[in-house]
Write a protein that holds these residues in place. Sequence first.
Motif, short mmCIF file in Angstrom:
data_model
loop_
_atom_site.label_atom_id
_atom_site.label_comp_id
_atom_site.label_asym_id
_atom_site.label_seq_id
_atom_site.Cartn_x
_atom_site.Cartn_y
_atom_site.Cartn_z
N TYR A 130 -5.79 -7.88 -1.22
CA TYR A 130 -5.22 -7.45 -1.69
C TYR A 130 -3.57 -7.60 -1.81
CZ TYR A 130 -3.80 -3.36 -4.62
OH TYR A 130 -2.62 -2.33 -5.45
N PRO A 131 -3.13 -7.91 -2.39
CA PRO A 131 -3.30 -7.69 -4.17
C PRO A 131 -4.05 -8.86 -4.35
CG PRO A 131 -0.59 -7.41 -3.81
CD PRO A 131 -1.53 -7.55 -2.17
N TYR A 144 -7.75 -5.72 -8.70
CA TYR A 144 -8.04 -6.27 -7.52
C TYR A 144 -9.22 -7.36 -7.86
CZ TYR A 144 -13.06 -4.71 -8.63
OH TYR A 144 -13.96 -4.64 -9.39
N SER A 190 -1.76 -7.48 4.64
CA SER A 190 -2.35 -7.43 2.68
C SER A 190 -2.26 -8.36 2.78
CB SER A 190 -1.48 -6.33 1.87
OG SER A 190 0.15 -7.31 1.81
N GLU A 194 -2.63 5.58 0.77
CA GLU A 194 -3.89 3.75 0.80
C GLU A 194 -3.90 3.29 1.88
OE1 GLU A 194 -3.32 2.48 -3.99
OE2 GLU A 194 -1.72 1.47 -2.04
N TYR A 215 0.86 -1.18 -0.32
CA TYR A 215 -0.40 0.34 0.30
C TYR A 215 1.23 0.75 0.35
CZ TYR A 215 -3.87 -3.18 1.84
OH TYR A 215 -4.37 -4.08 2.25
N SER A 253 -7.45 0.19 -7.74
CA SER A 253 -6.47 -0.69 -7.55
C SER A 253 -6.69 -2.49 -7.96
CB SER A 253 -6.56 -1.60 -6.12
OG SER A 253 -6.53 -0.67 -5.08
N THR A 309 -9.09 -4.10 -0.03
CA THR A 309 -8.92 -2.98 -0.88
C THR A 309 -8.89 -1.88 -0.94
OG1 THR A 309 -9.33 -5.44 -2.38
CG2 THR A 309 -9.17 -2.96 -3.95
#
Lengths: 68, 499
Positions: free
Chosen positions: B113-114, B135, B84, A54, A50, B133, B128
Motif C-alpha cells: 500500500y499504496p 488498495y 509502506s 491509520e 498513512y 483505502s 493496507t
Amino acid sequence: MPEYIKVNIPLDLYNAVKKIVNETETRENPSDVVSYVLEQFAPDYKKDVYSAEEQKEIKKRLKDLGYM
Amino acid sequence: MAGKRVIFIGIDGAALGLVKPWMDQGLLPNLSRLAGSGIMAPLRTVVPPMTATGWVSLSTGKNPGKHGVFDFYKIAGYEKKVISSKDIHARHFWQIASSAGKKVIVVNPPVSYPPDEVNGYFIGGMLTPSYQSEYTYPPSLKQELKARGYSIGVELDPGLRSNFARSFVLDRNKKSREKLIKVFNGIDETRIKVIESLAERIAWDLIYVMFEGTDRLEHYYWADDDFYVIREHYQKVDELIGRLMKLDDSNTVFVIGSDHGFEGIDRKFFINNFLEHHGLLTPAKEASQKNNMLKMSRNIALALAKLGIPVQKALTLPFVFRFYRGLYKTFIDWDKTKAFMFNETSRGIWINLKGRQSKGTVDKSEYNKVRDLIIDELNRLSDPRTGLKIVSAYRREEVFSGVHTHNAPDILLVTHNGYSVEPVIKQNSGALAKDAFSEPVSPGERNADHAMDGLFIMSGSGMSPKEMKPYVHITDIAPTILSLMGLSYPKDMDGKPVG
C-alpha cells in the motif's frame, strides 16, 4: 520523456551521485540512485502515506498478531 | 528467448521440513505433483527471517541493504512508523515484467500500500489500512471485490478483526478451531475465485498470489494437540494450488516460495534484561510501578481462575496480554542506556548513538567497541538451565550490502534451539538466568516462530524432475521468474536464476 535532462546541481550533490554510482552496481537500477540522493538531500520528499489514525490502527493490528 | 507464463504462489511461513511429511503421506497431492516433476529445496531467507524483509527480498531479488526494508517499521530515534510500498527502494519482478509489456495479475503481496499501477490487475495485501483505502489497481476493481466479499487478509477479515488475538489465544475449543479454519479457508477460496475471474479477462503472462493464513496459524497452533489446525489449512491451500494448476496452458511454470521457515518455541529470551545485566540498559523508574501493576493483573487473573475461568485463559485475557506486551517502551531510561532492542520484528539491537538518537549516550568513537562487546557476549551466551546456544549476532554490514544498510539496526540476531527474542523487560531479580530466560512456553501462548529455511518448488513447461538442492536463496526467485519469462533482470540483484 527526454532521455537526458541537463540541470545545474551543487558540487556536493554531484559528488554524492558519482560516489554511489561508482561504489555500487546501480547503473542497472537508477531508482536506487534517485532514492538515495533524495534521502540524503531532500528527506521530506516522501510524505507519510498513512494518516496518524491509520498508523495507530496498523500498529494495533501488528501487536494483536503478536508483533511488537 | 520465447517467454513462458509464470504462476508464483507464495505460502507465508511454509517450510520444507513442515510440508514434506504431509506430502509423503499423500495429504498435499498438488504440491507433491509439482515437486515430483520439478525441483524442490529449502529456501534460505535473509536475516532477519521476517515477513516484510522476506517477501520484499523475494520479489526484488535484493538483500535489505539494497531495497531498504528491515522490518514492518522504519525507526527514527525512539519512534517507529509503519512502512509502506513507497519505502521499498527496488523494483518487484512484477513491476519489471509489467514495464516490459507483460500482462500481470498480482494478489496480496505484503507491504503493497499504496498499490502498484501495473499492466493488468493489482490487489494489495498486508499493511493496507482498511477497506476504505484505495488498495487495488485499477481502482474500480475494489467495488467488484467488495461485492464478492473479498478479504484483504486475515488481519482485516470482518470475522476475525474485532479481536484477532482473542481468536487465537482464547478460543481453543474444538468448535472454535473449526470455525477459525473455516474462516481462513474461506478467505483463500475467495482469493482464488477472484484470480480465476481476472485470468479470463486478460492474456496474462504472470500471476502472483500469496497465502498468509499458514503463518498466522503456525504461530499459535504448533503444539501437538493443535497441529491438525495447521495441517487442515495447508490441505485447503493445496486444493487451491490445484485450481491454479488448471490455468496451465502447457507453457506455464509454477514457482512456489515462502518468506521464511518455522520452528517451535520452547523458551523466550528477554534481550533487554540481558543488556541490563551487562550494564548496557537501565529501566525507567516507572518500570517497577508497571511491573507491580502487571503482578496485580496476574493476581486478578488467578482470582478469576478460582471463580471458574481456567488459569490459562485468565492469564491470557486480552487486557492482560496487551498490557504485558505494550509496556516496554516506557521502561527504558534513555540517558542511562547504551543499547536496546526496540521491537522484535527487526530482530535487531540499536546502539544508543549520540547524534542519531536524541538521548544518545555512545560516542561515535565508542560505537564499534560497544557493538563488538554485545556481539561477543551474545555469541558466547548459552541458557544456564539448558546449556543451549540462544542466538547468533551479526554486525549489520556482515549481513547486508547496499546503500540503505545505514538504516538497519546495528546488530542483527538469528535465534537457535527453539528460543524466541522478546524486547519486554521483566523485573530485575538480580539473577540473569531468571530474568533473561522464560519458563517453557505453554500451548496457550505463541509457541512457534520464524526460521531461516522455507520452501521452494519449481515445476512446469520444459522442466523435468531434478535432485533436491542443498538450498535455493530467496533472492534467486525474482531473477528466476524474469528469466523464465524471457526478460533480463537488473544486474545488481543479489540472486541468480535457478537452473
